[in-house]
Design an enzyme around this catalytic site. Structure first.
Site, short mmCIF file in Angstrom:
data_model
loop_
_atom_site.label_atom_id
_atom_site.label_comp_id
_atom_site.label_asym_id
_atom_site.label_seq_id
_atom_site.Cartn_x
_atom_site.Cartn_y
_atom_site.Cartn_z
CG ASP A 24 -68.25 109.44 36.90
OD1 ASP A 24 -68.32 108.84 37.99
OD2 ASP A 24 -68.13 108.84 35.81
CD GLU A 76 -71.22 103.25 37.49
OE1 GLU A 76 -70.54 103.11 36.46
OE2 GLU A 76 -71.84 104.31 37.72
C1 GLC Z 1 -68.94 105.52 35.37
C2 GLC Z 1 -68.27 105.52 36.72
C3 GLC Z 1 -66.81 105.85 36.68
C4 GLC Z 1 -66.22 105.40 35.36
C5 GLC Z 1 -66.86 106.23 34.27
C6 GLC Z 1 -66.40 105.79 32.87
O1 GLC Z 1 -70.27 105.96 35.46
O2 GLC Z 1 -68.86 106.31 37.75
O3 GLC Z 1 -66.20 105.20 37.80
O4 GLC Z 1 -64.82 105.59 35.36
O5 GLC Z 1 -68.28 106.20 34.31
O6 GLC Z 1 -66.87 104.48 32.60
#
Ligand code: GLC
Length: 617
Positions: free
Chosen positions: A311, A503
């Site tokens: 991530d 988030e």
């Molecule tokens: C974010 C998320 C993830 C996402 C990634 C790219 O922090 O946790 O779900 O796909 O970063 O944006």
């Protein structure tokens, strides 16, 4: 030893992967494992570093934010990749989690919590296909979806990204989205690579265990700055922001295997070629460094032959004070590509150092690169690295908006309907109240145009009010955003909404309605014989007390750009079909969801009324 690939490539594609791997230098191999975000990539970097991927994070948009400028941006990166020494095509990634949601004018579908209420895999498959067309129109071939999170505590700000709390509900819908994104074949021109996320048990973290934000200093790092929360961050943290997301989960292995693993098994069986690792920890060990779960379970036991992506800066959290050690541990745990996202060359140097010191084996790097190249070959990227620009006509097209309206209609859950307020009468005047009744941004929620989303006309679509006026006739619908006024109506529709979030910014200690919302509802109550309350939210809210004053209550979740779908069902043009895919807590004491928690309603409930003769199930 990696598992055999579930999707054996055609011989010529396999030969290409073998040949490239044999020709690549160590730096070219590491370049393929590197994914910076687009604003951190300077002209020439893609070719110079042989970057395997670039991403747009939430709101990582070109300016102007149009489908055409998106296509131009992505195509420029791709042209650079094709000009590199070995000409390995780039895989551009975005969060198209409810449509191509960063792009103004794209169709915005209901978030997963609403799709979970439909229990309709065929509908979700069609949404996946429509989303793939709009994503491929911008030359993007990878989306970081579906989230197969199973949120156990709806105080979590990512609850709405989950289809539900039961793997029996989540797995079929996740598979349907994967199949829709794939289309007729992975190597078809408009297939889009899904990323099944966040591995694993991201929805099981405990309140109060997140360390993502230093609650004493409230330091805003470069990632949090993207959220553009300004002073409101202080207020949100006081309300519970960043208390759950990216925290620690203490469930036992039996629960992890029974509840949180099945959607990955189903996704792998459906041919998924990418999995994203969770920020969270399990029993104190960060998933990004969890070799047993990533390599032994996901790649070994489950036979996952695709590639694993970290991530966003997830690797950094393993050892916050030792980036190089974090890189080594994550790659050795089984991460194949790292979403860096800001400093590609620091990552490349750290991994190169790990290989040169012998702490990361060349075999592990070769395994990672083989997985990445195999996925690119499976997508047909080598033979066709650019998509057809004619696809741009599909972005936000009427057929897709009709599909989104269908999804909105099926996602609505009727939880109370006393006194026959529904269907809304087609004679006489109707009062509509609440700013959210005429607010596309409120309908869409987070992950829309910007990372956090936002109120107002952030993109094109129809509001609930616009829909009601279209259904009933504009002259019959009186609108008062604050419900002020003296006139009395047979029926009033009050639309209330959570402020958009994404988030951990959406983690909350309390899920009660705000004082402002309760006062709006009280004013509406005094002005009508029958009060219909429509809630736009990313999760169940605590409504036990005020519910007694409402005649009708509809959970509309985060329906997206096509709010007219809500109006069509309220007016009886279509029946209510939605059923909860989450338990609905009676009080704060019922969070997190435990076997002894008391619920106002439980998953599976919903009055499926063919309006006019309400038939409750
Ligand atoms: C974010 C998320 C993830 C996402 C990634 C790219 O922090 O946790 O779900 O796909 O970063 O944006």
């Amino acid at each position: 030893m990696s598992a055999s690939h579930p999707l054996p490539l055609r011989p010529e594609a396999q030969h290409l992967v073998d040949r490239l791997l044999a020709e690549m230098t160590l730096d070219e191999k590491i370049g393929q494992m590197t994914q910076p975000e687009k604003n951190s990539v300077r002209p020439g970097d893609v070719a110079r570093l042989s970057l395997g991927s670039v991403l747009s994070g939430g709101g990582g948009n070109p300016d102007p934010n149009t489908p055409h400028s998106w296509r131009e941006m992505v195509s420029a990166f791709q042209e650079e990749a094709l000009a590199s020494r070995l000409g390995i095509p780039l895989l551009y990634g975005v969060d198209a989690v409810h449509g191509h949601n960063n792009v103004v004018g794209a169709t915005i579908f209901p978030h997963n919590i609403g799709l979970g209420a439909t229990r309709n895999p065929d509908l979700v498959r069609r949404i996946g296909r429509a989303t793939a067309l709009e994503v491929a129109a911008t030359n993007v071939r990878w989306t970081f979806a579906p989230a197969v999170s199973l949120p156990q505590d709806v105080r979590w700000g990512r609850s709405y990204e989950g289809y539900g709390q039961d793997p029996e509900v989540v797995s079929p819908l996740a598979v349907a989205l994967i199949e829709g994104l794939r289309g007729e074949a992975w190597n078809a021109p408009t297939s889009v690579l899904p990323s099944v996320k966040h591995f694993v048990a991201d929805g099981a973290t405990a309140y109060g265990t997140s360390q993502r934000v230093n609650r004493a200093t409230l330091e805003v790092d470069r990632t949090l700055a993207i959220a553009q929360m300004g002073e409101s961050l202080v207020e949100l943290v006081e309300q519970g922001a960043w208390q759950i997301d990216q925290g620690d989960s203490f469930i036992d292995e039996a629960t992890l295997r029974a509840v949180h693993l099945p959607p990955y098994q189903a996704a792998i069986k459906a041919g998924a070629l990418n999995v994203m690792v969770s920020y969270s920890a399990w029993q104190g060990v960060k998933l990004h460094g969890h070799r047993a779960l990533i390599t032994d379970v996901l790649k070994g036991e489950l036979g996952f032959g695709g590639f694993v992506v970290s991530d966003w800066a997830g690797v950094d959290q393993i050892h916050p004070d030792d980036y190089d050690r974090s890189v080594i541990d994550s790659i050795n745990a089984g991460v194949d590509m790292v979403m860096v996202p800001f400093n590609a060359e620091r990552f490349i140097a750290a991994l190169r150092g790990g290989v040169e010191s012998g702490e990361v084996s060349v075999e592990r790097v070769d395994d990672a690169v083989r997985r990445i190249l195999t996925a690119k070959a499976a997508l047909g990227l080598f033979g066709r690295p650019q998509t057809d620009s004619a696809l741009l006509d599909t972005v936000g097209c009427e057929a897709h908006r009709d599909l989104a309206r269908e999804a909105v209609r099926e996602s609505l859950v009727l939880l109370k309907n006393d006194g026959g307020a529904l269907p809304l009468p087609r004679t006489g005047e109707l009062l509509v109240v609440g700013e959210a009744a005429d607010d596309i941004g409120a309908q869409c929620g987070g992950w829309t145009i910007t990372w956090m989303g936002g109120r107002g006309e952030t993109t094109s679509g129809t509001s609930i009010l616009t829909g009601l006026r279209a259904e009933l006739g504009g002259e019959r619908v009186q609108y008062s955003a604050d419900a002020s006024g003296e006139s009395h109506f047979p029926v009033a529709v009050a639309v209330i909404a959570e402020e958009p979030y994404a988030e951990g910014m959406g983690d909350r200690a309390e899920l009660h309605l705000s004082t402002e919302q309760l006062r709006l509802l009280e004013r509406a109550r005094k002005r009508c014989d029958r009060l219909v309350v429509v809630l736009l939210s990313g999760r169940p809210m605590i409504v036990t007390e005020p519910l007694a004053h409402w005649d009708t209550f509809v959970a509309a979740w985060l329906p997206g750009s096509e709010g007219r779908g809500v109006a069509e069902v309220l007016c009886g043009a279509h029946p209510f079909k939605g059923r909860l895919s989450f338990d609905w807590p009676r009080s704060r004491g019922d969070l997190p969801r435990t076997p002894t928690a008391q619920h106002l309603w439980t998953a599976g409930e919903g009055l499926t009324a063919v309006l006019g003769d309400a038939v409750s199930t």
